[in-house]
Design a protein around this motif. Structure first.
Motif, short mmCIF file in Angstrom:
data_model
loop_
_atom_site.label_atom_id
_atom_site.label_comp_id
_atom_site.label_asym_id
_atom_site.label_seq_id
_atom_site.Cartn_x
_atom_site.Cartn_y
_atom_site.Cartn_z
N ILE A 168 0.82 -1.19 -0.13
CA ILE A 168 0.13 0.25 -0.05
C ILE A 168 0.96 1.45 -0.04
CG2 ILE A 168 -1.85 1.34 1.28
CD1 ILE A 168 -2.53 -1.43 2.35
N ASP A 169 0.54 2.18 -0.77
CA ASP A 169 1.28 3.46 -0.98
C ASP A 169 1.23 4.05 0.14
OD1 ASP A 169 -0.64 5.68 -1.66
OD2 ASP A 169 -1.28 4.03 -2.59
N ALA A 170 2.12 5.10 0.49
CA ALA A 170 2.14 5.67 1.86
C ALA A 170 1.03 6.71 2.09
CB ALA A 170 3.60 6.79 1.65
N VAL A 171 0.58 7.26 0.99
CA VAL A 171 -0.50 8.21 1.23
C VAL A 171 -1.86 7.29 1.61
CG1 VAL A 171 -2.35 9.90 0.05
CG2 VAL A 171 0.22 9.71 -0.52
N THR A 172 -2.20 6.44 0.78
CA THR A 172 -3.22 5.40 1.34
C THR A 172 -3.25 4.88 2.85
OG1 THR A 172 -3.52 4.98 -0.86
CG2 THR A 172 -4.68 3.56 0.66
N LEU A 173 -1.79 4.64 2.90
CA LEU A 173 -1.45 3.91 4.58
C LEU A 173 -1.84 5.01 5.37
CD1 LEU A 173 -0.79 1.43 5.66
CD2 LEU A 173 1.72 2.27 5.49
N SER A 174 -1.50 6.18 5.09
CA SER A 174 -1.50 7.20 6.21
C SER A 174 -3.22 7.49 6.44
CB SER A 174 -1.16 8.59 5.76
OG SER A 174 -1.38 9.62 6.37
N LYS A 175 -4.08 7.50 5.30
CA LYS A 175 -5.40 7.44 5.42
C LYS A 175 -6.06 6.42 6.02
CE LYS A 175 -6.03 9.97 0.92
NZ LYS A 175 -6.62 10.10 -0.45
N LEU A 176 -5.60 5.36 5.98
CA LEU A 176 -6.13 4.01 6.81
C LEU A 176 -5.88 4.18 8.18
CD1 LEU A 176 -4.91 1.24 4.31
CD2 LEU A 176 -7.39 1.98 4.66
N GLU A 177 -4.50 4.64 8.56
CA GLU A 177 -4.38 4.83 10.02
C GLU A 177 -5.16 5.56 10.73
OE1 GLU A 177 -2.23 3.04 11.57
OE2 GLU A 177 -1.30 1.83 10.06
N ALA A 178 -5.42 6.68 9.87
CA ALA A 178 -6.40 7.81 10.46
C ALA A 178 -7.72 7.03 10.75
CB ALA A 178 -6.66 9.03 9.50
N ILE A 179 -8.13 6.23 9.60
CA ILE A 179 -9.65 5.41 10.05
C ILE A 179 -9.42 4.44 11.08
CG2 ILE A 179 -11.04 3.78 8.85
CD1 ILE A 179 -10.49 5.14 6.20
N TYR A 180 -8.23 3.58 11.21
CA TYR A 180 -7.98 2.75 12.29
C TYR A 180 -7.97 3.41 13.78
CZ TYR A 180 -6.40 -0.39 8.60
OH TYR A 180 -6.34 -1.17 7.27
N GLN A 181 -7.49 4.63 13.91
CA GLN A 181 -7.49 5.31 15.10
C GLN A 181 -9.02 5.69 15.52
OE1 GLN A 181 -4.99 5.68 17.39
NE2 GLN A 181 -3.89 4.20 15.71
N ASP A 182 -9.69 6.20 14.52
CA ASP A 182 -10.98 6.43 14.74
C ASP A 182 -11.69 5.42 15.06
OD1 ASP A 182 -13.32 8.07 14.85
OD2 ASP A 182 -13.92 7.49 13.06
N VAL A 183 -11.77 4.23 14.57
CA VAL A 183 -12.54 2.93 14.75
C VAL A 183 -11.89 2.39 16.26
CG1 VAL A 183 -12.58 0.52 14.30
CG2 VAL A 183 -12.84 2.26 12.55
N LYS A 184 -10.72 2.62 16.45
CA LYS A 184 -10.35 2.09 17.88
C LYS A 184 -10.73 2.87 19.22
CE LYS A 184 -6.40 -0.54 15.89
NZ LYS A 184 -4.73 -0.60 15.78
N MET A 185 -11.02 4.05 18.96
CA MET A 185 -11.33 4.86 19.73
C MET A 185 -12.95 4.76 20.26
SD MET A 185 -9.15 8.25 18.86
CE MET A 185 -10.19 9.62 19.99
N ARG A 186 -13.39 4.31 19.18
CA ARG A 186 -15.17 4.20 19.35
C ARG A 186 -15.37 2.94 20.23
NH1 ARG A 186 -18.10 7.31 15.41
NH2 ARG A 186 -16.71 8.49 14.13
N LYS A 187 -16.74 2.86 20.70
CA LYS A 187 -17.02 1.74 21.32
C LYS A 187 -18.44 1.32 20.74
CE LYS A 187 -13.97 1.55 24.68
NZ LYS A 187 -13.14 0.50 24.66
N TYR A 188 -18.29 0.15 19.96
CA TYR A 188 -19.52 -0.27 18.96
C TYR A 188 -20.26 -1.39 20.04
CZ TYR A 188 -17.43 2.49 15.16
OH TYR A 188 -17.05 3.33 14.46
N HIS A 189 -21.64 -1.42 19.69
CA HIS A 189 -22.30 -2.45 20.44
C HIS A 189 -22.21 -3.67 19.71
CE1 HIS A 189 -25.89 -4.63 21.89
NE2 HIS A 189 -25.64 -3.95 23.00
N HIS A 190 -22.12 -4.76 20.38
CA HIS A 190 -21.89 -6.22 19.69
C HIS A 190 -22.76 -6.36 18.81
CE1 HIS A 190 -23.14 -10.29 19.47
NE2 HIS A 190 -21.79 -10.70 19.50
#
Length: 241
Positions: free
Chosen positions: A11-33
């Motif tokens: 994965i290219d660096a720009v796309t990887l940077s965008k994905l990391e931002a998404i991952y951080q957002d996902v990991k901070m949220r609490k989703y119901h099962h």
């Protein structure tokens, strides 16, 4: 990628940077099962439609919820319940059951003999953070354990394996649902319960009398006829045994 840590060197660096931002957002949220379960389930159905695969591997959610309610009442005064899901397929059925039959002292194990289904089910369990241990094995392979409750959908298939032995099989019964009931009744604790999704013509099979004869310690408590509106016109109608 979040659940399995996939290789991302391509994965290219720009796309990887965008994905990391998404991952951080996902990991901070609490989703119901149930939210996670619904999201993954919808994506899975969409994927199956895209590949033009049959959707009959998915047990309707309402059936899983109904089974969950049955177990919730039956085991209301039992501690440390052990649950086995036979013929797990994609894992959607056991997840629906456990969304209602939700307790901290529940240990869940699933069995499946199709490698692709095992991978899908494991991803489903991981995504929803549900603790289910799944084994890839033949449904009639020996399994040394006992359970309070056994659930699953029994497909009306014929079973042939010259290495397999049971009293029913020796009596020329090859109907897989009957062989599985014969086998797994021995894995059931005293006062345990099987809740199985089967075809509505279950009791009219030519070998049912042989099953009853070899299942002396097993009581058929009830059979719930599911409404025909739950099934497509030409689909086989099901019931809960």
């Amino acid at each position: 990628d979040v659940t399995d840590s996939l290789e991302d060197v391509q994965i290219d660096a720009v796309t990887l940077s965008k994905l990391e931002a998404i991952y951080q957002d996902v990991k901070m949220r609490k989703y119901h099962h149930n939210t996670l379960k619904t999201v993954f389930g919808l994506l899975l159905v969409r994927g199956y439609k895209h590949q033009q695969k049959a959707l009959d591997v998915f047990v309707p959610n309402t059936i899983g919820y109904l089974v969950g309610h049955i177990l919730q009442v039956y085991f209301s005064e039992v501690e440390d319940v052990r649950l086995l899901n036979i013929n797990a397929k994609t894992g959607n059925f056991i997840l629906d059951v456990m969304s209602i039959f939700d307790r901290d002292d529940l240990e869940a194990i699933a069995l499946e003999n199709d490698q692709e289904f095992v991978k899908i089910a494991k991803a489903y369990f991981d995504f929803t953070t549900t603790e289910v241990l799944i084994y890839f094995q033949d449904p009639l392979q020996e399994f040394h354990d006992v359970f309070d409750v056994i659930v699953g959908e029994l497909q009306p298939q014929e079973y042939t394996n010259y290495k397999y032995y049971s009293k029913l099989y020796a009596n020329k019964v090859t109907h897989l649902p009957f062989l599985m009931i014969e086998k797994y009744q021995e894995k059931l604790k005293e006062d345990g319960l099987m809740v199985l999704l089967v075809n509505q013509d279950f009791f009219f099979h030519q070998d049912f009398a042989k099953l009853k004869e070899e299942s002396q310690g097993l009581a058929f408590l009830s059979f719930i006829m599911l409404p025909e509106t739950m099934f497509q016109e030409q689909a086989t109608k099901k019931g809960i045994l």
